[in-house]
Design a protein around this motif. Structure first.
Motif, mmCIF file in Angstrom:
data_model
loop_
_atom_site.group_PDB
_atom_site.id
_atom_site.type_symbol
_atom_site.label_atom_id
_atom_site.label_comp_id
_atom_site.label_asym_id
_atom_site.label_seq_id
_atom_site.Cartn_x
_atom_site.Cartn_y
_atom_site.Cartn_z
ATOM 1 N N LEU A 1 2.125 5.623 5.538
ATOM 2 C CA LEU A 1 1.669 4.252 5.340
ATOM 3 C C LEU A 1 2.777 3.256 5.659
ATOM 4 O O LEU A 1 2.525 2.201 6.260
ATOM 5 N N ALA B 1 -4.851 5.844 2.643
ATOM 6 C CA ALA B 1 -4.228 6.096 1.340
ATOM 7 C C ALA B 1 -5.191 6.831 0.427
ATOM 8 O O ALA B 1 -4.822 7.808 -0.233
ATOM 9 N N ARG C 1 -3.101 4.761 -4.873
ATOM 10 C CA ARG C 1 -3.541 5.058 -3.509
ATOM 11 C C ARG C 1 -4.885 5.783 -3.522
ATOM 12 O O ARG C 1 -5.752 5.518 -2.699
ATOM 13 N N VAL D 1 0.841 -1.196 0.000
ATOM 14 C CA VAL D 1 0.000 0.000 0.000
ATOM 15 C C VAL D 1 0.880 1.251 0.000
ATOM 16 O O VAL D 1 0.607 2.213 -0.719
ATOM 17 N N ALA D 2 1.952 1.231 0.780
ATOM 18 C CA ALA D 2 2.868 2.384 0.833
ATOM 19 C C ALA D 2 3.631 2.558 -0.474
ATOM 20 O O ALA D 2 4.014 3.676 -0.828
ATOM 21 N N PRO E 1 3.132 8.087 1.415
ATOM 22 C CA PRO E 1 3.775 6.775 1.488
ATOM 23 C C PRO E 1 4.555 6.584 2.795
ATOM 24 O O PRO E 1 4.578 5.480 3.343
ATOM 25 N N GLU F 1 0.580 7.379 -6.551
ATOM 26 C CA GLU F 1 -0.439 8.282 -6.015
ATOM 27 C C GLU F 1 -1.817 7.935 -6.569
ATOM 28 O O GLU F 1 -2.813 7.933 -5.839
ATOM 29 N N ARG G 1 -5.650 1.376 3.589
ATOM 30 C CA ARG G 1 -6.259 1.669 2.278
ATOM 31 C C ARG G 1 -7.170 2.893 2.359
ATOM 32 O O ARG G 1 -7.193 3.708 1.446
#
Length: 194
Positions: free
Chosen positions: A180, A171, A99, A91-92, A177, A96, A168
């Motif tokens: 996350l 994000a 996310r 996820v990180a 990032p 962009e 999530r």
């Protein structure tokens, strides 16, 4: 007699997934869907039924595809704990745009809550698979000495899934990032054997 125009149903479904994933159910108009799918209204009704049935099929398709990708990543990792860390850290590492889109299943959960049993059943099936997979990996990690020996695998699997969902949502809401990454790192470090 006029011949009906044929189209690639699977391709049209994948395009519908993209629209619903980007906009959600309510914000995706039938016109948006038809334009993205490249088909006419009658073709959509004949092939998929109404917008709701199309959405449910798109959500099932998304669950199957994303689940297969996740389970592939889980099975190809060097160790059980690194597999779980990879799910969170992914996820990180997303762009962009990725996310911002989030996860279609998480988006469906937040859009519908408990108000739609069909959506709940589809999403719930994916949640159950995640719980079971995470629990198996945590049991393997325990046998390998990667996590605390007193770890409750069932509770930890639920914690990791909830962490993933929270990440999530964060994000999608614009978390960086770095933020996350920090969340993922703390979650995994809390499971490690000392």
């Amino acid at each position: 007699m006029a011949r009906t125009k044929e189209f690639d149903r699977d391709r049209a479904l994948r395009r519908a997934v993209e629209v619903f994933w980007d906009r959600g159910y309510e914000a995706a108009s039938t016109e948006d869907l038809l334009a993205a799918m490249g088909i006419g209204r009658q073709s959509m009704y004949n092939a998929f039924g109404d917008k709701r049935r199309l959405y449910l099929e798109a959500l099932r398709h998304y669950q199957a595809e994303s689940g297969a990708e996740m389970f592939e990543r889980l099975s190809s990792a060097d160790s059980p704990l690194s597999a779980l860390a990879g799910v969170l850290l992914e996820v990180a590492r997303q762009t962009e745009e990725e996310r911002r889109r989030g996860c279609m299943a998480v988006n469906a959960s937040t859009e519908f809550g408990q108000g739609d049993q069909d959506v709940g059943a589809i999403v719930g099936g994916g949640v159950d698979l995640c719980y079971a997979s995470y629990e198996r990996l945590l049991a393997s990690a325990k046998r390998a000495g990667e996590v605390r020996p007193d770890l409750d695998e069932r509770a930890a699997a639920r914690f990791l899934y909830s962490t993933l969902v929270g990440m999530r949502v964060q994000a999608r809401s614009g978390a960086t990032p770095e933020t996350l990454h920090d969340v993922a790192t703390v979650a995994i470090d809390g499971l490690r054997a000392r």
